[in-house]
Scaffold this active site. Structure first.
Site, short mmCIF file in Angstrom:
data_model
loop_
_atom_site.label_atom_id
_atom_site.label_comp_id
_atom_site.label_asym_id
_atom_site.label_seq_id
_atom_site.Cartn_x
_atom_site.Cartn_y
_atom_site.Cartn_z
N GLU A 6 43.43 -7.22 9.02
CA GLU A 6 43.30 -7.36 7.69
C GLU A 6 43.89 -6.60 6.98
O GLU A 6 44.07 -5.27 7.03
CB GLU A 6 41.75 -7.93 7.22
CG GLU A 6 41.22 -9.00 7.89
CD GLU A 6 39.92 -9.10 7.38
OE1 GLU A 6 39.29 -8.65 6.27
OE2 GLU A 6 38.93 -9.67 7.99
N GLU A 49 33.59 -6.51 11.39
CA GLU A 49 33.55 -5.25 10.46
C GLU A 49 31.99 -5.03 10.46
O GLU A 49 31.38 -4.35 9.39
CB GLU A 49 33.64 -5.69 8.98
CG GLU A 49 35.21 -5.83 8.63
CD GLU A 49 35.45 -5.91 7.18
OE1 GLU A 49 34.51 -6.19 6.21
OE2 GLU A 49 36.71 -5.71 6.70
C1 GAL Z 1 37.18 -8.19 4.58
C2 GAL Z 1 36.47 -9.26 5.40
C3 GAL Z 1 36.87 -10.57 5.13
C4 GAL Z 1 37.11 -10.93 3.60
C5 GAL Z 1 38.24 -9.74 3.22
C6 GAL Z 1 38.25 -9.92 1.70
O1 GAL Z 1 36.37 -6.93 4.68
O2 GAL Z 1 36.57 -9.08 6.84
O3 GAL Z 1 36.26 -11.52 5.69
O4 GAL Z 1 35.88 -10.55 3.12
O5 GAL Z 1 37.38 -8.32 3.26
O6 GAL Z 1 39.45 -9.07 1.44
#
Ligand code: GAL
Length: 746
Positions: free
Chosen positions: A451, A390
């Protein structure tokens, strides 16, 4: 010849920076892997692991033939080089032997080696590490905020490695054209070249039989070994992860100088322009979860058994076919198990949203190189993550990470995880964190969702049932969308297990409750959504997402009832009345193999304020035949305290651990999430109980760990809760050598 000796035993630890000649009284005795601090399972204060500690190991060394080696004295012949191989030290360290500074390493996730040949002395040697576990801004992932904790200590294994002065530095095994005409190529790099060297390589199957061999002269420091076609090679796949070993020997004057064996599998993995991921030519929809290496109490310092168990949980309890090692290089034990059971891996470099200065980037690049050289023979790894999770676009830096990855491994594609569309696309696969609670399709292809869910819906195991269902159904929704869109290769949800985090994240108790399982790896209902996506021929799944109460939901009752199952039909029986048979909700989730059952019309049987309330009985059917059932008591009073260990045996190595699960259940064994009771434990035998004792249980279930000492014997644990019968569990600790024997027999 090459020899590895596990070097985890007989260390000393002091939670401060001590002089190299500090008195023994200032240390405690420990075994690796070791966390520099034991924590409660939540409310972890990251300030508490941020210090410089001293690890010291005194050992005896003699130059003598190997035959005279003993358990207490390490030996080598006159000519061997001796290295210390560290699998991971958090976050940086300096290494000294016999008072001499040898080296410094920064970066807590990558392995490193230190040569000690010329510093070793006959008799006693003193190895000392100053381990800096502070969150240093100059070392990835730090420099800005980070949503996970790094913990501290020598938290992975250490080995002593003896090798010939001329030895194999590494091998890179590539399998080609595996579907049509399997071939094998191995690039070998030596530490040194001289005339007259030759290489011999043997392919060995799982039964130990030799299936092919090759020999050739060495002309340079690097050499390529190319095998003729291997028509009988079995493929490595998710269903049948067949592994082979390649044993490469370096020969001079007809004598082997060195031998290096690596496991590999014949497989071809590719993300294609049509949007699909293909394994051995067959399209596979990727369905997985992210994994942090965080455990309760011990931070990241989990021994092999627990690391391997995480892979098993992802594959067998969560039915995932892929895991992302968010956001760093993970334990070799975890990856070994992924290779063995056929769990695909997306492995990525260290970091979180932030890219530091040139020096910081150099550490990152070095870790990338180490990651690929460490893991490129593993069949499970199908994608390298070459971008800090990110982070914003940085064409210069990511141009370099990409080029490096392609140079070191031309056989695998790269991804770079970003959380926005329209970013510079330098990699081969557009890997994208999509928190829109839907699916956004980038113009770039191929595309993998890396994710979703996570912080959009933090969910505790003791949340009320609507929230637990909501989390499960969000995962169902996204997987349904991704499976229905041919342009998407798959989706990896956030995340497998709850994890400890910094104050800027989490639920105030420094936990991100984003897992489909809690930090103990115990299931929330979303875990059953994943579990139910497997074929019933592997495991029949039936789990009703209900606490079966009159009044836990807004407005009361249990309507609709959500059930996770991979069966064709479910019969609902309340008390003695069969309410009917129901089918999965294909109308809502047409692309899931096994949609949840969403069953309405239950108001008549369980409504707020109704006087009659009976037990719930579910029966699931395949081809009209009942195949499993579940009972949930309408009397939600605690009836039993259950206690079990995952393993019945531990090895007496001072480090082996198993989970000890305890739960308060109804009369049918369903955990009672609101049974808030204090559980007390007693342990008899040579082992430690790791965790909080007494344990103020919320959520109806939790776990401690049992850690072996060096003595074989029986360990008994008793657990007590006011008002319920006490219960006990037992396990055997067996000598490490017996254990080794058993492992080989298996
Ligand atoms: C994302 C990040 C993860 C975690 C996640 C929580 O933005 O890549 O490491 O923090 O959010 O939902």
């Amino acid at each position: 010849m090459r020899k590895y000796i596990l070097f985890n035993d007989n260390w000393q630890f002091a939670a401060q920076k001590l002089n190299l000649d500090a008195s023994d009284d200032l240390f405690e005795s420990i075994t690796l892997p070791h966390p520099n601090k034991i924590f409660p399972h939540h409310n972890v204060d990251n300030e508490e692991y941020q210090f410089i500690s001293t690890y010291r190991k005194k050992f005896f060394w003699r130059k003598q033939p190997e035959s005279e080696a003993s358990a207490k004295i390490y030996t080598s012949d006159d000519s061997s080089l001796v290295f210390l191989d560290f699998d991971g030290v958090m976050l940086a360290c300096t290494v000294y032997l016999n008072g001499r500074f040898l080296s410094e390493h920064v970066g807590g996730y990558a392995p490193f080696s230190v040569e000690i040949t010329n510093t070793l002395q006959e008799g006693e040697n003193i190895l000392t590490l100053h381990v800096d576990s502070r969150e240093r801004k100059d070392v990835p992932p730090y420099g800005h905020l980070v949503d996970y904790l790094t913990f501290g200590g020598i938290y992975r294994d250490v080995h002593l490695r003896l090798v010939n002065p001329i030895h194999i530095e590494n091998t890179f095994i590539q399998t080609l054209d595996v579907v049509e005409n399997p071939r094998l190529v191995c690039d070998v790099r030596l530490n040194h070249f001289k005339r007259g060297l030759s290489l011999e390589a043997i392919v060995i199957d799982a039964m130990g039989s030799e299936i092919a061999s090759i020999q050739r002269q060495v002309e340079h420091q690097t050499a390529r070994l190319e095998f003729e076609a291997l028509p009988d090679a079995a493929l490595w796949s998710i269903e049948r992860p067949t592994l082979y070993s390649l044993k490469v020997s370096l020969i001079y004057n007809n004598k082997p100088l060195d031998t290096l064996s690596s496991r590999f599998g014949f497989r071809q993995a590719e993300f294609c322009p049509d949007g699909g991921f293909y394994l051995n030519g067959e399209r596979i929809n990727l369905l997985g979860l992210n994994r942090h290496q965080t455990y309760p109490y011990i931070g990241a310092a989990a021994p092999a058994r627990l690391q391997r168990q995480d892979a098993d949980i992802l594959k067998y309890e969560l039915a995932c076919n892929i895991v992302r090692t968010s956001h760093y290089l993970q334990s070799p034990h975890f990856l070994d198990r992924c290779d063995e059971i056929g769990l695909l891996v997306f492995e990525e470099i260290t970091g979180w949203q932030h890219v530091g200065d040139e020096k910081w980037q150099a550490i990152c690049l070095a870790e990338l190189e180490t990651m690929i050289e460490r893991d490129r023979n593993r069949p499970s790894i199908v994608l390298w993550g070459v971008r800090v999770n990110e982070s914003g676009d940085n064409d210069d830096f990511y141009g370099r990470t990409n080029t490096l990855a392609h140079q070191l491994d031309p056989t695998r594609q790269t991804g770079g995880v970003r959380d926005f569309l329209g970013s510079s696309f330098l990699e081969d696969v557009y890997t994208h964190n999509d928190f829109s609670n839907g699916v956004r399709i980038p113009t770039e292809q191929p595309h993998l969702i890396t994710e979703f869910a996570g912080h959009m819906l933090p969910t505790k195991i003791w949340d009320h049932e609507e929230r637990l269902i909501e989390q499960a159904l969000l995962h169902a929704k996204i997987h349904n969308l991704q499976l229905g869109d041919e342009k998407i290769a798959g989706a990896i949800g956030w995340c497998a297990f709850d994890y400890a985090t910094h104050i800027e994240f989490g639920s105030g108790d420094r936990i991100c409750y984003h897992g489909v399982m809690d930090i103990f790896r115990l299931p929330k209902w979303a875990a059953y959504l994943y579990q139910s996506q497997q074929s019933p021929s592997k495991k029949i799944v039936l789990h009703a997402a209900t606490h079966w109460t009159m009044g836990d939901r807004n407005g009361g009752g249990n309507n609709p009832l959500t059930v996770f199952s991979n069966c064709e039909e479910i019969e609902i029986i309340i008390g003695k009345i069969s309410v009917g048979k129901f089918q999965p909700a294909f109308d809502i989730y047409p692309h899931l193999d096994h949609p949840p059952f969403i069953i309405g019309g239950l108001d008549a049987y369980s409504a707020w304020g109704q006087s009659e309330f009976y037990d719930l009985h579910l029966i699931s059917y395949l081809q009209g035949k009942p195949v499993s059932e579940q009972w949930i008591s309408s009397n939600r009073l605690p009836k039993r305290l259950e206690l079990f260990t995952d393993s019945g045996q531990l090895q007496a190595d001072g480090a082996d651990m198993t989970r000890l699960v305890f739960r308060i259940t109804d009369k049918f064994g369903n955990p009672l999430p609101y049974a808030t009771k204090v559980v007390t434990f007693e342990l008899e035998g040579d082992a430690d109980l790791i965790g909080e004792n007494p344990f103020p249980l919320i959520g109806g279930q939790a776990a401690l760990y049992i850690k072996a000492h060096h003595q074989p014997g029986t360990v008994i644990i008793r657990a007590h809760v006011p008002g319920l019968p006490s219960t006990s569990a037992a396990l055997e600790i067996i000598s490490a050598s017996d254990f080794e024997g058993q492992r080989q027999e298996r």
